[in-house]
Design an enzyme around this catalytic site. Structure first.
Site, mmCIF file in Angstrom:
data_model
loop_
_atom_site.group_PDB
_atom_site.id
_atom_site.type_symbol
_atom_site.label_atom_id
_atom_site.label_comp_id
_atom_site.label_asym_id
_atom_site.label_seq_id
_atom_site.Cartn_x
_atom_site.Cartn_y
_atom_site.Cartn_z
ATOM 1 N N PHE A 128 40.609 17.817 22.039
ATOM 2 C CA PHE A 128 41.968 17.774 22.586
ATOM 3 C C PHE A 128 41.886 17.439 24.069
ATOM 4 O O PHE A 128 41.208 18.133 24.825
ATOM 5 C CB PHE A 128 42.724 19.091 22.398
ATOM 6 C CG PHE A 128 44.147 18.973 22.878
ATOM 7 C CD1 PHE A 128 45.118 18.377 22.090
ATOM 8 C CD2 PHE A 128 44.509 19.418 24.144
ATOM 9 C CE1 PHE A 128 46.422 18.205 22.550
ATOM 10 C CE2 PHE A 128 45.818 19.262 24.614
ATOM 11 C CZ PHE A 128 46.776 18.657 23.804
ATOM 12 N N ASP A 215 35.513 17.793 29.944
ATOM 13 C CA ASP A 215 36.884 18.300 30.034
ATOM 14 C C ASP A 215 36.832 19.826 30.048
ATOM 15 O O ASP A 215 36.680 20.473 29.019
ATOM 16 C CB ASP A 215 37.701 17.779 28.840
ATOM 17 C CG ASP A 215 39.149 18.293 28.854
ATOM 18 O OD1 ASP A 215 39.438 19.263 29.585
ATOM 19 O OD2 ASP A 215 39.977 17.733 28.104
ATOM 20 N N LYS A 244 44.720 23.991 33.710
ATOM 21 C CA LYS A 244 45.131 25.329 33.231
ATOM 22 C C LYS A 244 44.930 26.485 34.214
ATOM 23 O O LYS A 244 45.863 26.851 34.913
ATOM 24 C CB LYS A 244 44.462 25.601 31.891
ATOM 25 C CG LYS A 244 44.988 24.631 30.806
ATOM 26 C CD LYS A 244 44.812 25.146 29.414
ATOM 27 C CE LYS A 244 45.682 24.386 28.432
ATOM 28 N NZ LYS A 244 45.018 23.350 27.654
#
Ligand code: PLP
Length: 395
Positions: A128, A215, A244
């Protein structure tokens, strides 16, 4: 047409009015334990006083000037991040998808500069990377892509945690410029690769002259028990993306680069209006200082083992539970059946958690939990799963 919000989410019927630490209160004053942290965002818990103070003071001083001018707080934040990551330079943006867009553009430009005119980036099944066109193309989930074709060119996909396929590509495809992977697949079901995977990937990238792009949008900023998950294997990537947890809820993303990758972008190649504002950088600096001062990476490692062991003790022998796995405070409980309904059942018990990849209960609690709160969480989750699984057995 009474609902003015676009229908991009199937939302739960609850709204929160305030938060403190690991706890949230809804509009009726009901209390909830937050074991998802706004999806790995509020690593320091809700309403953290140091972040609240930094944001309030900066908002009253200077919010935004644009990247047309020097931004000293951005320079400070970049210096902190590259020190912590052992890298060289940072580009700031506002989200994980934007950080990955920057990485993808950087890899392509690097390819073109080296005479590769169809630059290709290798990505993983189950990955993702976001919801923009390039990042949803990089994402390895057909449901994220469906209906948005034509997708972006220039990606090839390999199984996660599989070096053999990568080696075959290395021998066959001269257009590859980079590999983009998550150190642990979060949305993909808390999939933790074999020890040695990232180290071997680093070696292959060195051998092939590929950029290793990691990532760390979900795994970074202390969540796995190190500042960045690739540090467990002593790996320094060429490119690392963050978002995040970086602002503890204030939107900010970053794309870090080292070595040759740090010199790829030149003025005019990439830009952002909002990215790296004084306000966003003040929030992120407060986050980094708090993690360092309170030794929260060590706490995440400790709490992660405690939670994992607690869950294995309580659920290891339970029929219907396939495995309990995790890395620091990213924990997944894999069931033998779809379990999306657990999210609503947990909510009724005052517990916020998430289900991903259909049958994986995902826990991403704040790094500021106490030991007692970690044990409380293990108890609550075990009881929820016991009830769910035994009811289903009986039915
Ligand atoms: C959440 C996530 C993203 C996307 O971040 P946004 O801020 O929602 O754009 C990218 N990569 C990973 C690994 C993520 O977990």
């Amino acid at each position: 047409m009474t609902d003015p919000i676009m229908h991009t989410y199937g939302r739960l019927p609850v709204a929160f009015a305030k938060g403190e630490g690991c706890w949230l209160w809804d509009e009726d004053g009901q209390r909830y334990f937050d074991a998802i942290s706004g999806v790995a965002v509020c690593n320091l818990g809700h309403a953290h006083p140091a972040v609240a103070k930094a944001v309030a003071e900066q908002a009253a001083t200077l919010v935004h000037t644009s990247n047309l001018y020097r931004i000293p707080l951005q320079e400070q934040l970049a210096a902190e991040l590259v020190r912590l990551a052992g890298m060289d330079r940072a580009f700031f943006c506002n989200s994980g998808a934007e950080a990955n867009e920057a990485a993808i553009k950087l890899a392509r430009l690097h390819g073109h500069r080296n005479g590769i005119h169809q630059p290709t980036i290798v990505v993983a099944q189950g990955a993702f990377h976001g919801r923009t066109m390039a990042t949803l193309t990089a994402t390895g989930n057909a449901r994220v892509q469906q209906g948005f074709e034509p997708l972006v060119q220039g990606f090839i996909r390999v199984p996660y945690n599989d070096l053999e396929t990568l080696e075959r590509i290395a021998a066959a495809d001269p257009n590859v410029v980079a590999v983009l992977v998550e150190p642990v697949q979060g949305e993909g079901g808390v999939r933790v690769p074999e020890p040695g995977y990232l180290g071997a990937l680093r070696q292959l990238c060195n051998q092939m002259g590929w950029l290793m792009m990691v990532d760390e949008v979900q795994t970074g900023i202390g969540r796995t028990g190190r500042w960045f998950a690739c540090q467990h294997e002593g790996v320094v990537p060429d490119v690392m993306t963050l978002a995040k947890g970086l602002g503890n809820g204030f939107p900010i993303g970053a794309c870090l680069a080292s070595g040759i990758a740090a010199d790829v972008f030149t003025p005019g190649n990439h830009a952002t209006t909002f990215g790296g504002s004084p306000l966003a950088c003040s929030a992120a600096l407060a986050v980094l200082r708090t993690i360092e001062h309170d030794q929260l990476t060590e706490r995440a490692a400790h709490l992660g083992s405690r939670l994992l062991e607690g869950l294995v003790d309580r659920l290891g022998q339970t029929a219907g539970v396939e495995t309990v796995r995790g890395h620091g405070l990213m924990v997944g409980i894999v069931l033998d059946r779809p379990c999306g309904e657990l999210v609503g059942r947990a909510l009724k018990r005052g517990l916020l958690l998430n289900v991903t990849a259909e049958r994986v209960v995902r826990l991403l609690p704040p790094l500021v939990m106490s030991d007692a709160e970690a044990d409380f969480l293990a108890d609550q989750v075990a009881s929820l799963l016991h009830d769910f699984l035994t009811e289903k057995e009986a039915a």
